[in-house]
Design a protein around this motif. Structure first.
Motif, PDB file in Angstrom:
ATOM      1  N   TRP A   3      78.876 -26.399 -29.524  1.00 30.01           N
ATOM      2  CA  TRP A   3      79.548 -26.257 -28.236  1.00 30.01           C
ATOM      3  C   TRP A   3      79.588 -27.584 -27.483  1.00 30.01           C
ATOM      4  O   TRP A   3      80.484 -27.843 -26.695  1.00 30.01           O
ATOM      5  CB  TRP A   3      78.882 -25.186 -27.391  1.00 30.01           C
ATOM      6  N   LEU A   4      78.580 -28.467 -27.703  1.00 31.27           N
ATOM      7  CA  LEU A   4      78.625 -29.782 -27.075  1.00 31.27           C
ATOM      8  C   LEU A   4      79.745 -30.630 -27.664  1.00 31.27           C
ATOM      9  O   LEU A   4      80.455 -31.348 -26.958  1.00 31.27           O
ATOM     10  CB  LEU A   4      77.294 -30.491 -27.270  1.00 31.27           C
ATOM     11  N   LEU A   5      79.885 -30.534 -28.982  1.00 28.59           N
ATOM     12  CA  LEU A   5      80.955 -31.300 -29.627  1.00 28.59           C
ATOM     13  C   LEU A   5      82.314 -30.816 -29.162  1.00 28.59           C
ATOM     14  O   LEU A   5      83.259 -31.614 -29.037  1.00 28.59           O
ATOM     15  CB  LEU A   5      80.845 -31.144 -31.160  1.00 28.59           C
ATOM     16  N   ALA A   6      82.416 -29.513 -28.891  1.00 31.26           N
ATOM     17  CA  ALA A   6      83.700 -28.971 -28.443  1.00 31.26           C
ATOM     18  C   ALA A   6      84.136 -29.600 -27.133  1.00 31.26           C
ATOM     19  O   ALA A   6      85.324 -29.738 -26.846  1.00 31.26           O
ATOM     20  CB  ALA A   6      83.594 -27.451 -28.273  1.00 31.26           C
ATOM     21  N   LEU A   7      83.156 -29.999 -26.292  1.00 29.89           N
ATOM     22  CA  LEU A   7      83.510 -30.635 -25.030  1.00 29.89           C
ATOM     23  C   LEU A   7      84.293 -31.920 -25.236  1.00 29.89           C
ATOM     24  O   LEU A   7      85.110 -32.319 -24.429  1.00 29.89           O
ATOM     25  CB  LEU A   7      82.235 -30.945 -24.238  1.00 29.89           C
ATOM     26  N   VAL A   8      83.972 -32.588 -26.337  1.00 24.41           N
ATOM     27  CA  VAL A   8      84.561 -33.901 -26.563  1.00 24.41           C
ATOM     28  C   VAL A   8      86.005 -33.797 -27.034  1.00 24.41           C
ATOM     29  O   VAL A   8      86.846 -34.623 -26.688  1.00 24.41           O
ATOM     30  CB  VAL A   8      83.712 -34.673 -27.597  1.00 24.41           C
ATOM     31  N   TYR A   9      86.331 -32.769 -27.822  1.00 25.95           N
ATOM     32  CA  TYR A   9      87.680 -32.766 -28.403  1.00 25.95           C
ATOM     33  C   TYR A   9      88.394 -31.430 -28.253  1.00 25.95           C
ATOM     34  O   TYR A   9      89.286 -31.093 -29.019  1.00 25.95           O
ATOM     35  CB  TYR A   9      87.602 -33.147 -29.886  1.00 25.95           C
ATOM     36  N   SER A  10      88.036 -30.639 -27.217  1.00 26.64           N
ATOM     37  CA  SER A  10      88.671 -29.333 -27.075  1.00 26.64           C
ATOM     38  C   SER A  10      89.919 -29.366 -26.199  1.00 26.64           C
ATOM     39  O   SER A  10      90.383 -28.348 -25.741  1.00 26.64           O
ATOM     40  CB  SER A  10      87.671 -28.345 -26.475  1.00 26.64           C
ATOM     41  N   VAL A  11      90.461 -30.526 -25.872  1.00 26.77           N
ATOM     42  CA  VAL A  11      91.684 -30.626 -25.078  1.00 26.77           C
ATOM     43  C   VAL A  11      92.689 -31.516 -25.813  1.00 26.77           C
ATOM     44  O   VAL A  11      92.329 -32.325 -26.649  1.00 26.77           O
ATOM     45  CB  VAL A  11      91.367 -31.226 -23.687  1.00 26.77           C
ATOM     46  N   ALA A  12      93.955 -31.336 -25.511  1.00 29.34           N
ATOM     47  CA  ALA A  12      95.020 -32.056 -26.209  1.00 29.34           C
ATOM     48  C   ALA A  12      95.723 -33.020 -25.262  1.00 29.34           C
ATOM     49  O   ALA A  12      95.604 -32.908 -24.054  1.00 29.34           O
ATOM     50  CB  ALA A  12      96.026 -31.042 -26.771  1.00 29.34           C
ATOM     51  N   PRO A  13      96.485 -34.013 -25.783  1.00 31.73           N
ATOM     52  CA  PRO A  13      97.231 -34.933 -24.929  1.00 31.73           C
ATOM     53  C   PRO A  13      98.157 -34.162 -23.993  1.00 31.73           C
ATOM     54  O   PRO A  13      98.758 -33.174 -24.383  1.00 31.73           O
ATOM     55  CB  PRO A  13      98.022 -35.775 -25.935  1.00 31.73           C
ATOM     56  N   CYS A  14      98.286 -34.653 -22.757  1.00 34.00           N
ATOM     57  CA  CYS A  14      99.089 -33.896 -21.785  1.00 34.00           C
ATOM     58  C   CYS A  14      99.534 -34.814 -20.658  1.00 34.00           C
ATOM     59  O   CYS A  14      98.944 -35.869 -20.437  1.00 34.00           O
ATOM     60  CB  CYS A  14      98.284 -32.724 -21.238  1.00 34.00           C
ATOM     61  N   GLU A  15     100.568 -34.359 -19.932  1.00 37.48           N
ATOM     62  CA  GLU A  15     101.094 -35.075 -18.783  1.00 37.48           C
ATOM     63  C   GLU A  15     101.472 -34.064 -17.714  1.00 37.48           C
ATOM     64  O   GLU A  15     101.835 -32.919 -18.020  1.00 37.48           O
ATOM     65  CB  GLU A  15     102.325 -35.906 -19.172  1.00 37.48           C
ATOM     66  N   TYR A  62      96.966 -25.493 -13.231  1.00 35.68           N
ATOM     67  CA  TYR A  62      96.401 -26.387 -14.249  1.00 35.68           C
ATOM     68  C   TYR A  62      97.245 -26.458 -15.510  1.00 35.68           C
ATOM     69  O   TYR A  62      97.154 -27.421 -16.271  1.00 35.68           O
ATOM     70  CB  TYR A  62      94.964 -25.981 -14.582  1.00 35.68           C
ATOM     71  N   GLU A  63      98.112 -25.426 -15.747  1.00 29.75           N
ATOM     72  CA  GLU A  63      98.984 -25.458 -16.921  1.00 29.75           C
ATOM     73  C   GLU A  63     100.123 -26.453 -16.729  1.00 29.75           C
ATOM     74  O   GLU A  63     100.597 -27.069 -17.698  1.00 29.75           O
ATOM     75  CB  GLU A  63      99.557 -24.068 -17.184  1.00 29.75           C
ATOM     76  N   VAL A  64     100.562 -26.628 -15.491  1.00 33.97           N
ATOM     77  CA  VAL A  64     101.682 -27.519 -15.190  1.00 33.97           C
ATOM     78  C   VAL A  64     101.172 -28.910 -14.796  1.00 33.97           C
ATOM     79  O   VAL A  64     101.871 -29.901 -14.996  1.00 33.97           O
ATOM     80  CB  VAL A  64     102.548 -26.922 -14.060  1.00 33.97           C
ATOM     81  N   CYS A  65      99.952 -28.969 -14.271  1.00 35.31           N
ATOM     82  CA  CYS A  65      99.365 -30.243 -13.829  1.00 35.31           C
ATOM     83  C   CYS A  65      98.056 -30.505 -14.571  1.00 35.31           C
ATOM     84  O   CYS A  65      96.989 -30.652 -13.943  1.00 35.31           O
ATOM     85  CB  CYS A  65      99.113 -30.215 -12.324  1.00 35.31           C
ATOM     86  N   PRO A  66      98.089 -30.595 -15.886  1.00 36.46           N
ATOM     87  CA  PRO A  66      96.840 -30.727 -16.649  1.00 36.46           C
ATOM     88  C   PRO A  66      96.090 -32.027 -16.369  1.00 36.46           C
ATOM     89  O   PRO A  66      94.869 -32.053 -16.370  1.00 36.46           O
ATOM     90  CB  PRO A  66      97.304 -30.649 -18.107  1.00 36.46           C
ATOM     91  N   ARG A  67      96.854 -33.122 -16.134  1.00 34.35           N
ATOM     92  CA  ARG A  67      96.164 -34.387 -15.902  1.00 34.35           C
ATOM     93  C   ARG A  67      95.476 -34.384 -14.541  1.00 34.35           C
ATOM     94  O   ARG A  67      94.313 -34.793 -14.420  1.00 34.35           O
ATOM     95  CB  ARG A  67      97.154 -35.543 -16.003  1.00 34.35           C
ATOM     96  N   ARG A  71      92.513 -31.607 -17.322  1.00 30.88           N
ATOM     97  CA  ARG A  71      92.577 -30.877 -18.587  1.00 30.88           C
ATOM     98  C   ARG A  71      93.115 -31.722 -19.733  1.00 30.88           C
ATOM     99  O   ARG A  71      93.495 -31.171 -20.765  1.00 30.88           O
ATOM    100  CB  ARG A  71      93.483 -29.638 -18.417  1.00 30.88           C
ATOM    101  N   CYS A  72      93.153 -33.019 -19.577  1.00 31.40           N
ATOM    102  CA  CYS A  72      93.705 -33.873 -20.625  1.00 31.40           C
ATOM    103  C   CYS A  72      92.608 -34.433 -21.519  1.00 31.40           C
ATOM    104  O   CYS A  72      91.474 -34.645 -21.085  1.00 31.40           O
ATOM    105  CB  CYS A  72      94.503 -35.042 -20.005  1.00 31.40           C
ATOM    106  N   SER A  73      92.944 -34.720 -22.747  1.00 34.91           N
ATOM    107  CA  SER A  73      91.963 -35.180 -23.725  1.00 34.91           C
ATOM    108  C   SER A  73      91.359 -36.525 -23.360  1.00 34.91           C
ATOM    109  O   SER A  73      90.203 -36.786 -23.632  1.00 34.91           O
ATOM    110  CB  SER A  73      92.600 -35.273 -25.121  1.00 34.91           C
ATOM    111  N   ASP A  74      92.138 -37.414 -22.718  1.00 35.97           N
ATOM    112  CA  ASP A  74      91.597 -38.727 -22.413  1.00 35.97           C
ATOM    113  C   ASP A  74      90.632 -38.690 -21.235  1.00 35.97           C
ATOM    114  O   ASP A  74      89.949 -39.662 -20.960  1.00 35.97           O
ATOM    115  CB  ASP A  74      92.711 -39.745 -22.132  1.00 35.97           C
ATOM    116  N   SER A  75      90.609 -37.511 -20.526  1.00 31.40           N
ATOM    117  CA  SER A  75      89.610 -37.367 -19.466  1.00 31.40           C
ATOM    118  C   SER A  75      88.416 -36.599 -19.942  1.00 31.40           C
ATOM    119  O   SER A  75      87.484 -36.357 -19.215  1.00 31.40           O
ATOM    120  CB  SER A  75      90.218 -36.641 -18.252  1.00 31.40           C
ATOM    121  N   GLY A  76      88.442 -36.186 -21.204  1.00 25.79           N
ATOM    122  CA  GLY A  76      87.351 -35.367 -21.732  1.00 25.79           C
ATOM    123  C   GLY A  76      86.067 -36.112 -21.854  1.00 25.79           C
ATOM    124  O   GLY A  76      84.994 -35.564 -21.692  1.00 25.79           O
TER     125      GLY A  76
END
Length: 455
Positions: A3-15, A62-67, A71-76
């Motif tokens: 579950w800790l590892l999931a924190l690192v990569y459980s989101v996808a690129p988004c804008e 959050y679905e329309v404004c993920p960044r 909710r974006c991967s680069d902020s994970g």
């Protein structure tokens, strides 16, 4: 650890999506962008606007404004500056000990030897769980190392290519709820609530998560109140201070009962039963103290501390032989336990006294009786056994009248009663004051002149 590892990569690129026109009176500008909605990420567009954009009618912000909503991967992974939240201090030289939030420090502060606790990192990650013996460090460094290790684990699991796995809201919801539940049963209410809130952002109607969140929130508020009441300094002197202390124990007793009615996880129940046991004993509640102290002893695996509290409750209930047995059991485990040895001496004295003249039995009251109940019992018996009221058996009545007077002499005085309850022999003082009272024609009780009148 998954579950800790999931924190690192459980989101996808988004804008974030482009701004939308807004003609409602509540709009602060002709166009609304994600930045203006950053405080409403968990709400639906239909909850915010009477006429929301048709493309986003049933969507969450959050679905329309993920960044904007994080909710974006680069902020994970977080930046170096925001990757750490705080050092969380605990008691008993254990990272799992009782929280001491007043001693928390920020991430840049040096955690010194002698401190116990853990570093809370962003995303619910813990690092540097520490007892009192450790090298000095900062939580900023520890959280950075922890996240670097997680990223390395992520690369290894993905074969070294570093590609992100597909985002799944359902999977994230399950992981957040499971993590929150784990923190809750381990006694970390603060982190549990944080994870429950994040899970409810993904599904506000998740019934199990809602139920656990409500319970944990109620429990957290009650625990804060209990800590405030039990830690409050009592001012005043003498009887006034004792009355205020009794009110303090009574207030805490009610809060502790409310907390136990929530049926919290077992990790909370041991400490709640302990504190409730103390409050019931201090307020001299016989039945409740014995019941709760027994439960505490069971939840605390028959530890020496819990058995000491149980022995006090047994003394309050005049179960002297059981108290003696409990104290001896503690001494068998730890022959140097000073409290157990003192308690054993007190219990043996009280047992011996109970087979002779017991002041409480003479006045026909219990050891938990209030001063008002003792005074009422004394006046009733003083009238009943007064020699003038028993002319046919004056000698026997006079003997009983003296016993009643001696009992009231001790139990009406707070200091004497405390010493008497501790097993101290006050017979010498009683006889001296009784003789003085007979010379003057008045009975001196608790610093007051008491004269029995007959109409």
């Amino acid at each position: 650890m998954s579950w800790l590892l999931a924190l690192v990569y459980s989101v996808a690129p988004c804008e974030d999506s482009a701004p939308w026109p807004c003609k409602e009176e509540s709009c602060s500008a002709p166009e609304i962008d994600c930045a203006s909605l950053h405080t409403s990420c968990s709400a639906r567009f239909s909850d915010i606007f009477r006429s929301p954009p048709s493309a986003h009618l049933s969507k969450y912000v959050y679905e329309v404004c993920p960044r904007t909503c994080g909710r974006c991967s680069d902020s994970g992974a977080g930046s170096v500056d925001d990757i750490c939240i705080s050092w969380r201090q605990t008691s008993d030289c254990s990272a799992s000990g009782k929280r001491q939030p007043q001693r928390d420090v920020d991430c840049s502060a040096t955690v010194r030897s002698g401190w116990s606790g853990y570093c809370e990192c962003r995303g619910g990650v813990r690092a540097a769980d520490s007892g009192c013996e450790h090298e000095e460090f900062t939580c900023q460094d520890m959280c950075t190392k922890q996240w670097e290790w997680l990223r390395e684990q992520r690369k290894q699991r993905q074969g070294g290519d570093g590609a992100d796995e597909p985002f799944s809201a359902d999977d994230n919801l399950k992981k957040l709820y499971k993590r929150g539940k784990g923190f809750y049963v381990m006694g970390n209410t603060e982190l549990a609530l944080r994870h429950f809130r994040e899970a409810l952002k993904l599904d506000p109607e998740h019934q199990e998560c809602k139920a656990d969140y409500k319970q944990a929130k109620k429990l957290s508020k009650i625990l804060e109140k209990i800590e405030g009441v039990m830690g409050k300094e009592v001012e005043g002197k003498g009887r006034q201070k004792q009355l205020e202390r009794d009110d303090q124990y009574e207030e805490a007793r009610q809060l502790l009962s409310d907390a136990l009615e929530l049926l919290p996880p077992s990790v909370y129940r041991a400490s709640l039963y302990r504190d409730l046991c103390i409050c019931n004993t201090k307020t001299r509640r016989q039945d409740e103290s014995l019941k709760v102290c027994t439960k505490h002893s069971e939840h605390d695996s028959q530890s020496a501390a819990s058995n000491l509290l149980l022995a006090e409750a047994l003394l309050l209930n005049e179960k002297f032989e059981e108290a003696i047995s409990t104290y001896r059991r503690i001494i068998e485990q730890d022959e140097h336990n000073k409290e157990a040895r003192q308690g054993l001496q007190q219990a043996e004295k009280l047992l011996k006294r109970s087979k002779e003249h017991d002041h409480y039995k003479v006045l026909q009251v219990s050891r938990s009786s209030t001063s008002r109940e003792i005074k009422r019992a004394y006046h009733k018996l003083a009238v009943e056994y007064h020699p003038d009221k028993n002319p046919t058996d004056r000698e026997a009545a006079e003997a009983k009248f003296k016993l009643v007077a001696e009992a009231y002499e001790v139990l009406s005085d707070e200091d004497k009663r405390r010493r008497y309850d501790a097993g101290e022999d006050l017979s010498g003082n009683e006889e001296q004051q009784q003789q003085q009272g007979q010379r003057t024609g008045w009975m001196h009780h608790g610093g007051q002149h008491v004269h029995v009148r007959f109409g």
